[in-house]
Design a protein around this motif. Structure first.
Motif, PDB file in Angstrom:
ATOM      1  N   ARG A 144       0.835  -1.203   0.000  1.00 32.71           N
ATOM      2  CA  ARG A 144       0.000   0.000   0.000  1.00 32.71           C
ATOM      3  C   ARG A 144       0.879   1.266   0.000  1.00 32.71           C
ATOM      4  O   ARG A 144       0.584   2.238  -0.697  1.00 32.71           O
ATOM      5  CB  ARG A 144      -0.920  -0.002   1.214  1.00 32.71           C
ATOM      6  CG  ARG A 144      -2.086  -0.964   1.117  1.00 32.71           C
ATOM      7  CD  ARG A 144      -3.159  -0.429   0.154  1.00 32.71           C
ATOM      8  NE  ARG A 144      -4.363  -1.271   0.202  1.00 32.71           N
ATOM      9  CZ  ARG A 144      -4.728  -2.088  -0.779  1.00 32.71           C
ATOM     10  NH1 ARG A 144      -3.980  -2.202  -1.870  1.00 32.71           N
ATOM     11  NH2 ARG A 144      -5.842  -2.789  -0.687  1.00 32.71           N
ATOM     12  N   ASP A 189      -3.070  -0.145  -5.137  1.00 26.84           N
ATOM     13  CA  ASP A 189      -4.419  -0.071  -4.574  1.00 26.84           C
ATOM     14  C   ASP A 189      -5.293  -1.261  -4.959  1.00 26.84           C
ATOM     15  O   ASP A 189      -6.494  -1.265  -4.686  1.00 26.84           O
ATOM     16  CB  ASP A 189      -5.101   1.233  -4.987  1.00 26.84           C
ATOM     17  CG  ASP A 189      -5.207   1.397  -6.505  1.00 26.84           C
ATOM     18  OD1 ASP A 189      -4.828   0.456  -7.232  1.00 26.84           O
ATOM     19  OD2 ASP A 189      -5.656   2.472  -6.954  1.00 26.84           O
ATOM     20  N   ALA A 241      -6.005   0.276   5.834  1.00 23.59           N
ATOM     21  CA  ALA A 241      -5.394   0.068   4.517  1.00 23.59           C
ATOM     22  C   ALA A 241      -6.304  -0.693   3.565  1.00 23.59           C
ATOM     23  O   ALA A 241      -5.904  -0.994   2.439  1.00 23.59           O
ATOM     24  CB  ALA A 241      -4.071  -0.681   4.674  1.00 23.59           C
ATOM     25  N   ASP A 242      -7.520  -1.020   4.001  1.00 23.03           N
ATOM     26  CA  ASP A 242      -8.491  -1.707   3.151  1.00 23.03           C
ATOM     27  C   ASP A 242      -7.961  -3.053   2.662  1.00 23.03           C
ATOM     28  O   ASP A 242      -8.005  -3.365   1.473  1.00 23.03           O
ATOM     29  CB  ASP A 242      -8.889  -0.816   1.968  1.00 23.03           C
ATOM     30  CG  ASP A 242     -10.146  -1.314   1.253  1.00 23.03           C
ATOM     31  OD1 ASP A 242     -10.949  -2.011   1.899  1.00 23.03           O
ATOM     32  OD2 ASP A 242     -10.307  -1.005   0.055  1.00 23.03           O
ATOM     33  N   LEU A 243      -7.453  -3.855   3.595  1.00 22.91           N
ATOM     34  CA  LEU A 243      -6.940  -5.176   3.261  1.00 22.91           C
ATOM     35  C   LEU A 243      -8.037  -6.228   3.363  1.00 22.91           C
ATOM     36  O   LEU A 243      -8.996  -6.069   4.118  1.00 22.91           O
ATOM     37  CB  LEU A 243      -5.793  -5.560   4.202  1.00 22.91           C
ATOM     38  CG  LEU A 243      -4.619  -4.600   4.286  1.00 22.91           C
ATOM     39  CD1 LEU A 243      -3.554  -5.173   5.219  1.00 22.91           C
ATOM     40  CD2 LEU A 243      -4.032  -4.310   2.899  1.00 22.91           C
TER      41      LEU A 243
END
Length: 376
Positions: free
Chosen positions: A78, A83, A103-105
């Protein structure tokens, strides 16, 4: 303090990484697995190749997402500006779930305590979770007995707005066709249990390189391709080239010493090899600290000036020795330890055979002293 002039004297141990070969392999595997999508495993620094560089090339070639091992690796991707979806699944008690949420994992979940930690992290968005059932590999993943409670806990966390139950998944043991068939049966049964409990999965995934290539019924919605992306076959009876793949790493170093010795000269620790005639010995500054398997001493060969030469004596921590007979060799001549094999040089798969291991280990163990250089 290191003087700048000393840096010039250090041997150039180099792993040349062919990013076009990465792209070729991703496209080849994606075409094979379609309509299932392709996720590329870049764990362990992309099997020693360089995580950010390989991830970028894989995404350029059409991979829909990336698989790493843990949250710190995902955060590094990231931070590099990637992205795309990133999936991490080895989550211990010290895992930073708050950072993963920010981090939108995508997170692989094997136990209820992991869901509790996600709920406790109080993120500002639900995290996509992939619930893992242990189908026989006996690593992480919920057992058959634990699975219903894991699903119920995930559904409670989803109702609380902490997670989105996105996928069900597992790993195969690749032990035998019969074992894989049993794992596939267990996976289907676990999904049925979860659906009966109210779960709705957007994705199912089970296969990595081996099953992704040869078991269409295990591909589901996407395949987590690993070693095949790096041009190495997951099978004992076929090479990467047989599968239409291109090796992605060439390991080399310059000749560091050339000396003429008499017959009967012992070579390296233990003097397990002695010269039979007057000959030339060549020193290569790569050893087991750089990932060269010590067990391969006396079996392996390398490429130098257009031909192969055997490794003689024991491979040491920092170096190994070649016996080149009467052939002319100069300081700085380039020794190729392994590469694509196009010129006749050994491949990583050959080294795996000499070391009684798998190609994954040969490339992933290349050490930090070896400089990675990328082409094109």
């Amino acid at each position: 303090m290191t003087h700048p002039s000393e840096l010039v004297l250090a041997p150039t141990r180099e792993a040349l990484v062919d990013l076009d070969a990465i792209r070729h392999n991703v496209r080849t595997l994606a075409a094979l697995a379609a309509p299932a999508e392709t996720m590329v495993a870049v764990k362990a620094n992309a099997y020693g190749h360089g995580m950010v560089e390989v991830a970028t090339a894989a995404l350029e070639a059409g991979a829909m997402g990336l698989a790493v091992l843990d949250i710190p690796a995902a955060l590094e991707l990231r931070a590099a500006g990637i992205d795309a979806p990133i999936f991490a699944w080895l989550l211990d008690d010290e895992a930073d779930f708050a950072a993963a949420i920010a981090a939108d994992l995508d997170l692989g979940i094997s136990a209820e305590w992991q869901l509790d930690r996600i709920v406790g992290a109080q993120g500002d968005r639900p995290v996509r979770v992939h619930l893992k059932i242990d189908t026989g590999l006996s690593r992480n993943g919920a057992t058959e007995e634990q699975w219903p409670d894991l699903v119920r806990a995930a559904l409670r966390a989803e109702a609380a707005g902490a997670v989105t139950v996105h996928a069900a998944w597992s790993h195969l043991a690749d032990a035998s066709p019969e074992d894989d068939a049993e794992a596939l049966r267990r996976f289907h049964a676990a999904v049925d249990v979860a659906v009966d409990l109210g779960a709705t999965f957007a994705k199912l995934h089970l296969a990595a390189s081996s099953a992704g290539i040869c078991e269409p019924e295990a591909r589901f919605d996407f395949v987590r391709f690993g070693i095949a992306v790096y041009g190495i076959s997951p099978f004992d009876n076929a090479s990467g080239a047989d599968l239409g793949l291109r090796p992605t790493m060439t390991l080399s170093a310059p000749v560091a010493s050339v000396k003429r010795v008499p017959a009967g000269q012992g070579v390296s620790y233990g003097l397990t090899y002695r010269t039979t005639d007057e000959t030339t010995l060549v020193l290569v500054p790569l050893g087991y600290a750089d990932g060269i398997p010590r067990i391969a001493g006396g079996r392996a060969s390398v490429w130098l000036n257009g031909r192969r030469y055997p490794v003689r004596g024991r491979i040491a921590m920092d170096q190994f020795v070649l016996d080149v007979g009467d052939d002319p060799v100069e300081l700085g001549d380039r020794v190729i330890v392994f590469g694509p094999g196009d010129q006749g040089e050994p491949t990583a798969e050959e080294w795996a055979g000499w070391a009684d291991t798998i190609g994954d280990e040969i490339i992933a163990r290349i050490g930090h002293r070896v400089t990675r250089r990328y082409v094109p």
